[in-house]
Design a protein around this motif. Structure first.
Motif, PDB file in Angstrom:
ATOM      1  N   ARG A 276       2.832  14.655  15.055  1.00  0.00           N
ATOM      2  CA  ARG A 276       3.370  15.954  15.625  1.00  0.00           C
ATOM      3  C   ARG A 276       3.073  16.188  16.901  1.00  0.00           C
ATOM      4  O   ARG A 276       3.686  16.544  18.006  1.00  0.00           O
ATOM      5  CB  ARG A 276       2.840  17.261  14.721  1.00  0.00           C
ATOM      6  CG  ARG A 276       3.263  17.243  13.425  1.00  0.00           C
ATOM      7  CD  ARG A 276       2.906  18.294  12.769  1.00  0.00           C
ATOM      8  NE  ARG A 276       2.712  18.368  11.225  1.00  0.00           N
ATOM      9  CZ  ARG A 276       2.003  18.947  10.125  1.00  0.00           C
ATOM     10  NH1 ARG A 276       0.930  19.789  10.693  1.00  0.00           N
ATOM     11  NH2 ARG A 276       2.407  18.616   9.107  1.00  0.00           N
ATOM     12  N   ARG A 277       1.533  16.084  17.188  1.00  0.00           N
ATOM     13  CA  ARG A 277       0.942  16.139  18.534  1.00  0.00           C
ATOM     14  C   ARG A 277      -0.086  15.102  18.751  1.00  0.00           C
ATOM     15  O   ARG A 277      -0.777  14.905  17.672  1.00  0.00           O
ATOM     16  CB  ARG A 277       0.309  17.522  18.998  1.00  0.00           C
ATOM     17  CG  ARG A 277       1.180  18.598  18.758  1.00  0.00           C
ATOM     18  CD  ARG A 277       2.531  18.675  19.658  1.00  0.00           C
ATOM     19  NE  ARG A 277       2.589  18.513  21.134  1.00  0.00           N
ATOM     20  CZ  ARG A 277       3.457  18.886  21.998  1.00  0.00           C
ATOM     21  NH1 ARG A 277       4.595  19.270  21.330  1.00  0.00           N
ATOM     22  NH2 ARG A 277       3.560  18.703  23.162  1.00  0.00           N
ATOM     23  N   VAL A 278      -0.032  14.516  19.915  1.00  0.00           N
ATOM     24  CA  VAL A 278      -1.256  13.408  20.052  1.00  0.00           C
ATOM     25  C   VAL A 278      -1.951  13.890  21.581  1.00  0.00           C
ATOM     26  O   VAL A 278      -1.054  14.218  22.568  1.00  0.00           O
ATOM     27  CB  VAL A 278      -0.538  11.839  20.292  1.00  0.00           C
ATOM     28  CG1 VAL A 278      -1.649  11.139  20.864  1.00  0.00           C
ATOM     29  CG2 VAL A 278      -0.055  11.566  18.927  1.00  0.00           C
ATOM     30  N   VAL A 279      -3.134  13.845  21.515  1.00  0.00           N
ATOM     31  CA  VAL A 279      -3.787  14.070  22.921  1.00  0.00           C
ATOM     32  C   VAL A 279      -4.804  12.901  23.271  1.00  0.00           C
ATOM     33  O   VAL A 279      -5.021  12.204  22.683  1.00  0.00           O
ATOM     34  CB  VAL A 279      -4.955  15.325  22.430  1.00  0.00           C
ATOM     35  CG1 VAL A 279      -4.147  16.766  22.355  1.00  0.00           C
ATOM     36  CG2 VAL A 279      -5.750  15.094  21.657  1.00  0.00           C
ATOM     37  N   HIS A 280      -4.871  12.868  24.662  1.00  0.00           N
ATOM     38  CA  HIS A 280      -5.695  11.998  25.181  1.00  0.00           C
ATOM     39  C   HIS A 280      -6.630  12.570  26.314  1.00  0.00           C
ATOM     40  O   HIS A 280      -6.378  13.474  26.858  1.00  0.00           O
ATOM     41  CB  HIS A 280      -4.923  10.823  25.887  1.00  0.00           C
ATOM     42  CG  HIS A 280      -4.020  11.192  27.050  1.00  0.00           C
ATOM     43  ND1 HIS A 280      -4.467  11.092  28.393  1.00  0.00           N
ATOM     44  CD2 HIS A 280      -2.787  11.424  27.330  1.00  0.00           C
ATOM     45  CE1 HIS A 280      -3.575  11.533  29.305  1.00  0.00           C
ATOM     46  NE2 HIS A 280      -2.572  11.716  28.623  1.00  0.00           N
ATOM     47  N   ALA A 281      -7.686  12.057  26.630  1.00  0.00           N
ATOM     48  CA  ALA A 281      -8.409  12.470  27.435  1.00  0.00           C
ATOM     49  C   ALA A 281      -9.703  11.331  27.929  1.00  0.00           C
ATOM     50  O   ALA A 281      -9.318  10.211  27.548  1.00  0.00           O
ATOM     51  CB  ALA A 281      -9.303  13.583  26.804  1.00  0.00           C
ATOM     52  N   SER A 282     -10.612  11.507  28.387  1.00  0.00           N
ATOM     53  CA  SER A 282     -12.064  10.854  28.569  1.00  0.00           C
ATOM     54  C   SER A 282     -11.794  10.087  29.929  1.00  0.00           C
ATOM     55  O   SER A 282     -12.686   9.851  30.578  1.00  0.00           O
ATOM     56  CB  SER A 282     -12.008   9.720  27.410  1.00  0.00           C
ATOM     57  OG  SER A 282     -13.197   8.669  27.766  1.00  0.00           O
ATOM     58  N   ALA A 283     -10.517   9.441  30.248  1.00  0.00           N
ATOM     59  CA  ALA A 283     -10.547   8.681  31.255  1.00  0.00           C
ATOM     60  C   ALA A 283      -8.940   8.970  31.981  1.00  0.00           C
ATOM     61  O   ALA A 283      -7.980   9.206  31.117  1.00  0.00           O
ATOM     62  CB  ALA A 283     -10.543   7.304  31.236  1.00  0.00           C
TER      63      ALA A 283
END
Length: 513
Positions: A276-283
């Motif tokens: 449904r939803r995917v998130v990314h972060a960190s870099a």
């Protein structure tokens, strides 16, 4: 009060992949309460710190929940550290208890040599024997499964990655809430992506990092099942999504690159329709990589920008990002400000240091000087990132201040060059940094990991370097392009996806002497 009381007790709270081990909500709740009673029985209580040196296994969440329910701070330690590195964190946070897993038994055995003040008063190792340590779960067999009586729930005391020096503890005041069913208020992003009781959340990264620890606990607090990869593998991540009908997940950009570099027939072999939803972060994620992921998975890939400190948070949905590629969104916690080197606020479009006001309060543990240095005269907070705001308040990251290259008096930001390199179909990873130059002060150096290491051997390496330089010159100003490109089998990244350039800088600077 039971964790996610409205959830059937036999529902999986944690599923480990690839082992298939399942921990139900009833099991997790009982284990956490037994450990909390163990802590209380050894004099570890509200305000104390529990150190956790555990890899992705069935026990780590129980220890985290136990510490939280006991009003303790809990410090997650990278299970890949040496005994000396672990000892530094254990001593620095003044841990009163230490929980470890069998995989780090040897490190635990060496700890006394690096702790002049001795081990914490309570030391527990899971499913292993070690002199002076209690064996888990045997040591809690007689403990009650009822909750402990604690007036204020605990919180995470996380340590920075330490890529530019020794890691520092990031300590926030405990929130004043009584222990209850969840880690509420820890991440506003969580609610925006819509994780609910019927969700299945995939966590592919080590749980000793801030976001994986917090997000999996948040998922459990609302009754969602968490699928935890014991070690990230690109194809296994796709297998997890298909097998467990994963609805939500959080990745870092290097994981995207590795999945995109799988053979086309492998990528297309898995059913990912449950997402449904995917998130990314960190870099930062290179825009071309994110476009490829959206083309593959659809406009469901959201992004947030934050830090372990929680100084501020921005968020952008995939649909928004397609109209503002490269942005990390607008603020959902705190207000961003862009300051120049003299502390003056800059107008939209101008690059400077990113500060926030209105984020979570914190201090660097045992380091008042670092805490002061992170604050502007106005009291705003920075974690060392550089970027700019556009006219509509969308934030764009340029790089980290300590990564900036100054060549002939001109500021060059490696992130832009790394993004261009990562858009080449044969590049898996890239690092760009400055090396000493007698004339220019610094010159731009690039080190690249290729999809096929054989391409970096012999004459093919020279041809590959020329191809990449041609690729860059078609996309960047000439002064930004590296003077040379070298190749490594693998670049030094943390498990959270952050690039540690220091070993590369030392290696390639020494080669010039």
């Amino acid at each position: 009060m039971r964790l996610a009381e409205h959830v059937p007790p036999d529902k999986p709270a944690v599923v480990l992949h690839p082992s298939g081990t399942v921990v139900t909500f009833a099991d997790l709740d009982a284990r956490a309460n037994r450990i909390a009673h163990l802590l209380r029985g050894h004099g570890v209580g509200p305000g104390d710190t529990v150190a956790i040196l555990i890899d992705n296994n069935p026990h780590v969440h129980a220890v985290m929940w136990a510490a939280r329910r006991s009003g303790c701070y809990y410090t997650l330690i990278n299970s890949g550290l040496t005994a000396a590195e672990v000892a530094y964190i254990v001593a620095d946070c003044n841990a009163r208890a230490l929980f470890a897993s069998a995989s780090v038994r040897q490190v635990c055995a060496e700890l006394p040599d690096h702790l002049p003040g001795g081990l914490p008063q309570l030391t527990v190792i899971a499913e292993a024997e070690l002199d002076g340590w209690l064996r888990y779960p045997d040591c809690v067999a007689g403990q009650p499964v009822s909750p402990v009586d604690c007036g204020e729930e605990g919180d995470l005391l996380q340590y920075s990655s330490g890529s530019t020096g020794r890691p520092k503890g990031i300590r926030r005041p405990r929130g004043g809430r009584r222990p209850a069913t969840g880690a509420r208020g820890t991440t506003p992003v969580f609610e925006l992506v819509g994780v609910t009781e019927d969700s299945v959340y995939l966590s592919p990264a080590p749980l000793y990092h801030t976001a994986p620890a917090m997000w999996t606990m948040c998922a459990q607090s609302v009754g969602a099942t968490t699928v935890v990869m014991q070690r990230f593998d690109a194809e296994q991540a796709l297998e997890c999504i298909q097998r467990y009908r994963v609805t939500h997940a959080q990745f870092v950009p290097t994981m995207f690159v590795k999945m995109l570099r799988l053979p086309e027939n492998t990528r297309r072999a898995y059913d990912l329709s449950s997402l449904r939803r995917v998130v990314h972060a960190s870099a930062p994620c290179p825009p071309d990589i994110k476009r490829e992921m959206i083309d593959w998975w659809g406009p469901i890939i959201d992004e947030y920008y934050s830090s372990s400190e929680g100084a501020g948070i921005t968020f952008i949905r995939a649909e928004e990002w397609l109209t503002r590629p490269g942005s990390v969104g607008r603020p959902i916690l705190g207000t961003p400000h862009i300051l120049d080197e003299f502390g003056a606020e800059l107008p939209p479009g101008e690059v400077g240091d990113i500060y926030f006001d209105g984020g979570y309060p914190f201090a660097y543990l045992n380091d008042e000087a670092k805490t002061r240095a992170a604050r502007s005269p106005q009291g705003w907070v920075t974690v060392g990132d550089v970027g700019y705001l556009d006219e509509d308040g969308y934030l764009y990251l340029t790089d980290r201040r300590h990564h900036m290259i100054i060549s002939g008096g001109v500021n060059i930001y490696p992130q832009e060059i790394e993004n261009a390199l990562l858009s080449h179909p044969l590049v898996v990873d890239a690092a760009v940094f400055g090396v000493p130059d007698e004339v220019m002060g610094q010159s731009v150096k690039a080190v690249v990991q290729l999809t096929d290491p054989l391409l970096a051997e012999g004459e093919r390496a020279d041809a590959m370097a020329d191809e990449l330089l041609t690729w860059l010159r078609a996309r960047l100003a000439r002064y930004k392009c590296p003077r040379s490109i070298s190749f490594e089998d693998e670049l030094p990244r943390t498990d959270a996806g952050k690039l540690n350039k220091q070993p590369l800088i030392a290696k390639y600077s020494a080669a010039l002497r």
